[in-house]
Design an enzyme around this catalytic site. Sequence first.
Site, PDB file in Angstrom:
ATOM      1  N   LEU A  44     -40.760 -34.677 -90.411  1.00  0.00           N
ATOM      2  CA  LEU A  44     -40.052 -34.560 -91.693  1.00  0.00           C
ATOM      3  C   LEU A  44     -38.911 -33.541 -91.627  1.00  0.00           C
ATOM      4  O   LEU A  44     -39.025 -32.509 -90.988  1.00  0.00           O
ATOM      5  CB  LEU A  44     -41.041 -34.151 -92.786  1.00  0.00           C
ATOM      6  CG  LEU A  44     -42.210 -35.117 -92.974  1.00  0.00           C
ATOM      7  CD1 LEU A  44     -43.152 -34.610 -94.073  1.00  0.00           C
ATOM      8  CD2 LEU A  44     -41.735 -36.529 -93.307  1.00  0.00           C
ATOM      9  N   HIS A  45     -37.818 -33.886 -92.311  1.00  0.00           N
ATOM     10  CA  HIS A  45     -36.668 -32.984 -92.419  1.00  0.00           C
ATOM     11  C   HIS A  45     -36.216 -32.972 -93.872  1.00  0.00           C
ATOM     12  O   HIS A  45     -36.848 -33.615 -94.732  1.00  0.00           O
ATOM     13  CB  HIS A  45     -35.566 -33.422 -91.448  1.00  0.00           C
ATOM     14  CG  HIS A  45     -35.202 -34.885 -91.563  1.00  0.00           C
ATOM     15  ND1 HIS A  45     -34.640 -35.424 -92.693  1.00  0.00           N
ATOM     16  CD2 HIS A  45     -35.376 -35.924 -90.703  1.00  0.00           C
ATOM     17  CE1 HIS A  45     -34.434 -36.709 -92.513  1.00  0.00           C
ATOM     18  NE2 HIS A  45     -34.893 -37.047 -91.312  1.00  0.00           N
ATOM     19  N   GLY A  47     -33.966 -34.451 -95.374  1.00  0.00           N
ATOM     20  CA  GLY A  47     -33.704 -35.779 -95.946  1.00  0.00           C
ATOM     21  C   GLY A  47     -34.963 -36.343 -96.581  1.00  0.00           C
ATOM     22  O   GLY A  47     -34.961 -36.775 -97.744  1.00  0.00           O
ATOM     23  N   HIS A  48     -36.067 -36.318 -95.831  1.00  0.00           N
ATOM     24  CA  HIS A  48     -37.347 -36.779 -96.380  1.00  0.00           C
ATOM     25  C   HIS A  48     -37.720 -35.946 -97.620  1.00  0.00           C
ATOM     26  O   HIS A  48     -38.178 -36.484 -98.634  1.00  0.00           O
ATOM     27  CB  HIS A  48     -38.475 -36.608 -95.360  1.00  0.00           C
ATOM     28  CG  HIS A  48     -38.324 -37.414 -94.106  1.00  0.00           C
ATOM     29  ND1 HIS A  48     -38.085 -36.837 -92.885  1.00  0.00           N
ATOM     30  CD2 HIS A  48     -38.406 -38.746 -93.878  1.00  0.00           C
ATOM     31  CE1 HIS A  48     -38.021 -37.776 -91.949  1.00  0.00           C
ATOM     32  NE2 HIS A  48     -38.210 -38.949 -92.526  1.00  0.00           N
ATOM     33  N   SER A 197     -34.871 -37.866 -87.867  1.00  0.00           N
ATOM     34  CA  SER A 197     -35.914 -37.361 -86.971  1.00  0.00           C
ATOM     35  C   SER A 197     -35.471 -37.477 -85.524  1.00  0.00           C
ATOM     36  O   SER A 197     -35.941 -36.736 -84.664  1.00  0.00           O
ATOM     37  CB  SER A 197     -37.208 -38.154 -87.167  1.00  0.00           C
ATOM     38  OG  SER A 197     -37.592 -38.108 -88.519  1.00  0.00           O
TER      39      SER A 197
HETATM   40  P1  AMP Z   1     -38.230 -42.503 -91.620  1.00  0.00           P
HETATM   41  O1  AMP Z   1     -39.237 -41.403 -91.470  1.00  0.00           O
HETATM   42  O2  AMP Z   1     -37.074 -42.392 -90.679  1.00  0.00           O
HETATM   43  O3  AMP Z   1     -38.847 -43.869 -91.680  1.00  0.00           O
HETATM   44  O4  AMP Z   1     -37.575 -42.277 -93.055  1.00  0.00           O
HETATM   45  C1  AMP Z   1     -38.364 -42.246 -94.210  1.00  0.00           C
HETATM   46  C2  AMP Z   1     -37.475 -42.286 -95.424  1.00  0.00           C
HETATM   47  O5  AMP Z   1     -36.604 -41.155 -95.411  1.00  0.00           O
HETATM   48  C3  AMP Z   1     -36.576 -43.528 -95.470  1.00  0.00           C
HETATM   49  O6  AMP Z   1     -36.489 -43.982 -96.817  1.00  0.00           O
HETATM   50  C4  AMP Z   1     -35.259 -42.993 -94.982  1.00  0.00           C
HETATM   51  O7  AMP Z   1     -34.142 -43.724 -95.450  1.00  0.00           O
HETATM   52  C5  AMP Z   1     -35.271 -41.597 -95.580  1.00  0.00           C
HETATM   53  N1  AMP Z   1     -34.340 -40.729 -94.871  1.00  0.00           N
HETATM   54  C6  AMP Z   1     -34.240 -40.542 -93.538  1.00  0.00           C
HETATM   55  N2  AMP Z   1     -33.215 -39.708 -93.255  1.00  0.00           N
HETATM   56  C7  AMP Z   1     -32.649 -39.378 -94.441  1.00  0.00           C
HETATM   57  C8  AMP Z   1     -31.541 -38.556 -94.836  1.00  0.00           C
HETATM   58  N3  AMP Z   1     -30.809 -37.922 -93.928  1.00  0.00           N
HETATM   59  N4  AMP Z   1     -31.264 -38.442 -96.149  1.00  0.00           N
HETATM   60  C9  AMP Z   1     -32.000 -39.095 -97.077  1.00  0.00           C
HETATM   61  N5  AMP Z   1     -33.063 -39.882 -96.777  1.00  0.00           N
HETATM   62  C10 AMP Z   1     -33.376 -40.023 -95.490  1.00  0.00           C
END
Ligand code: AMP
Length: 293
Positions: A44-45, A47-48, A197
């Site tokens: 998680l970062h 964005g999440h 990530s």
């Molecule tokens: P993931 O863990 O990559 O499957 O992402 C999980 C959720 O976080 C998805 O809805 C992604 O679109 C969202 N997400 C990933 N990176 C970002 C970001 N930089 N800003 C906003 N949402 C993000």
Amino acid sequence: MGRSPGNVRNPMQTSPDVAGTREAVAAARREGHRIGFVPTMGALHEGHLSLVDRARSECGFVVVSIFVNPTQFGPNEDLEKYPRPREEDLRACDRAGVDLVFEPTPDVLYPRGFDTFVEVDEVSRPWEGAHRPTHFRGVTTVVLKLFNVVAPDAAYFGLKDYQQQLLIRRMCIDLDVPVEVVPCPTMRDPDGLAMSSRNRYLSPADREAALALSRGLADVERRLVEGATDVAGVRRDFRAALETNPAIDVDYATVVHPETLVELDDPRDEMVALVAARVGATRLIDNRVIRLG
Ligand code: AMP
């Protein structure tokens, strides 16, 4: 529950299974809470966490799932080496005010005999779909399963994965899934790189090269907002500029219609610039929604 001042929040719960997750959500619903859901693959970062914040602002009970979904990885992709910093992720969820983390193992969601997939048709084909042929059916299948387990009122998705959120909105409309899908803005590092990530795989030199993606998107936006009418030319220049950089291997760089994802030759009120490229060994995607007027 929740974190509004004066409210004492219950400790964060974690659940590895479907029954425990359903029970915890049902209890929150009995207390009258709106249920918000943020599906993730962990690592998680910010964005999440921005999705979690948005969910918390609109819902009394927030569920995060952490699941590196094998069905959305192609045979030569990074499933095995995808980062899984479990303890760090749980701490981040707790700090962010998450109420429940659903963290299934693959056998929980894909037991022996699993044989059903959900596919969105047209809008899953171009761009990411063309470069990762089985990716989206894995995404839509797991998201529908997660929706069936968590049964949220609202689910929060990043616009960072533009095509993905479009497909999920389409799936919910087409299959009468009673979940409000909420697209949320892309979080970026101060230099413009979209948080991901996968950014942790980038060497310092890769990271510098990767900035060409967000800069290219900003340049496309500037030209279109300043009145360029030759969208075909703008998107060709976008791709060509990236291709001059030997550190970048472009999959696509284009300007499309925001709903159909068809490539545009002429301007319209809303357009989306999309890019995907390999920088070193890391595949990155980014996009920019462009509004005129
Ligand atoms: P993931 O863990 O990559 O499957 O992402 C999980 C959720 O976080 C998805 O809805 C992604 O679109 C969202 N997400 C990933 N990176 C970002 C970001 N930089 N800003 C906003 N949402 C993000």
